[in-house]
Write an enzyme that holds these catalytic residues in place. Structure first.
Site, PDB file in Angstrom:
ATOM      1  N   LEU A 141       0.813  -1.220   0.000  1.00 55.57           N
ATOM      2  CA  LEU A 141       0.000   0.000   0.000  1.00 55.57           C
ATOM      3  C   LEU A 141       0.844   1.268   0.000  1.00 55.57           C
ATOM      4  O   LEU A 141       0.314   2.357   0.250  1.00 55.57           O
ATOM      5  CB  LEU A 141      -0.924   0.006   1.230  1.00 55.57           C
ATOM      6  N   SER A 142       2.115   1.182  -0.301  1.00 61.00           N
ATOM      7  CA  SER A 142       2.976   2.367  -0.216  1.00 61.00           C
ATOM      8  C   SER A 142       2.610   3.430  -1.252  1.00 61.00           C
ATOM      9  O   SER A 142       2.926   4.610  -1.069  1.00 61.00           O
ATOM     10  CB  SER A 142       4.444   1.973  -0.391  1.00 61.00           C
ATOM     11  N   MET A 143       1.933   3.028  -2.349  1.00 65.46           N
ATOM     12  CA  MET A 143       1.528   3.997  -3.374  1.00 65.46           C
ATOM     13  C   MET A 143       0.018   4.240  -3.366  1.00 65.46           C
ATOM     14  O   MET A 143      -0.531   4.828  -4.304  1.00 65.46           O
ATOM     15  CB  MET A 143       1.968   3.506  -4.755  1.00 65.46           C
TER      16      MET A 143
END
EC number: 3.4.21.89
Length: 291
Positions: A141-143
């Site tokens: 979910l980093s982006m």
């Protein structure tokens, strides 16, 4: 080669045979047939007279021998040879040996048209992936919210042959040296957004990303960063990258600038899931660098 043999004997005729141990003469059971043994076993050229104790008529028989190569011993033909089965005769065993000695299966024959087509297709596919574009899968979910877990995208590699990366480009890249020192390898690929390029001064202050003293207007992030970052000058041939989920991203604000040589390509299109198919390049392109 012609050999003339003159034999004189008394009837009934005898066949001349020599055994392995003692020489002896055997009476031919058929008086009308003369039996001959190989030359090496014949007892000649001496004249032979036999006294059988009876009055026998004497006659002379002249024989001519011709050397015939067809009489020499040859290998026995294959049981499968001949015209009975309609085949070419004698080549089946050779085919079996060749089949067993194959390094590759018949369908992988390098000389066949199908195999050549397959290998050309593979070569073109690999060349396309290495030099032009490749698909990628989003594992974290980093982006988020730009990319969610499970999204699939296409990263192109042609643009950076002609220009350097711009701010707001979403790039995929191999782990930089600083991460490889702590256990990452080239096989570990990340995806982040470029927020500053070489020569820029970047910092995070009061929940704002500041580049060269100017706050960036970023509508694509999930929430403002909840941390402070002192000013950093991006070195030559490097960029500064961050995730759109600023508070849940392992990026340059932790491990520093990214060398350009580690960039693999630029994300241009999301093709999965179907309800989220879209381009991933922001309108305006590199215009943000001119603000």
């Amino acid at each position: 080669m012609m050999v003339m043999i003159s034999l004189h004997f008394s009837t009934p005729p005898l066949a001349f045979l020599k055994s392995d141990s003692n020489s002896r003469f055997l009476k031919n059971p058929n008086p009308n047939f003369i039996q001959f043994t190989p030359k090496s076993q014949l007892l000649f050229p001496q004249r032979l007279n036999f006294n059988t104790g009876t009055n026998l008529n004497r006659r002379t028989l002249s024989c001519y021998g011709i050397k015939d190569s067809s009489e020499t011993t040859k290998s026995a033909p294959s049981l499968d040879s001949g015209d009975g089965g309609g085949g070419d005769g004698g080549d089946d065993d050779k085919g079996e040996v060749e089949e067993k000695n194959r390094l590759f299966p018949e369908w992988l024959d390098f000389t066949s048209d199908d195999a050549q087509t397959v290998f050309v297709a593979i070569a073109v596919s690999l060349a396309f992936r290495y030099f032009i574009a490749e698909p990628r899968y989003i594992p974290s979910l980093s982006m988020y919210p730009t990319f969610d877990v499970g999204d699939r995208l296409v990263a192109e590699k042609v643009s950076y042959y002609f220009r350097k990366p711009c701010a707001n480009d979403i790039v995929i890249f191999k782990s930089p040296p600083v991460l490889q020192e702590v256990g990452y390898t080239d096989a570990d690929v990340f995806i982040k957004r470029i927020v500053a390029k070489e020569g820029d001064l970047v910092e995070v202050h009061n929940g704002k990303l500041m580049v060269n003293g100017v706050a960036r207007n970023e509508k694509f992030i999930l929430e403002p960063p909840g941390y402070e970052m002192t000013p950093i000058r991006v070195p030559e041939n490097s960029v500064f990258v961050m995730g759109d989920n600023r508070n849940n991203s392992y990026d340059s604000h932790v491990w520093g600038p990214l060398p350009l040589k580690n960039i693999i390509g630029r994300s241009v299109f999301r093709y999965w899931p179907p309800n989220r198919v879209s381009g991933t390049v922001l309108e305006g392109g590199c215009a943000v660098d001119k603000q």
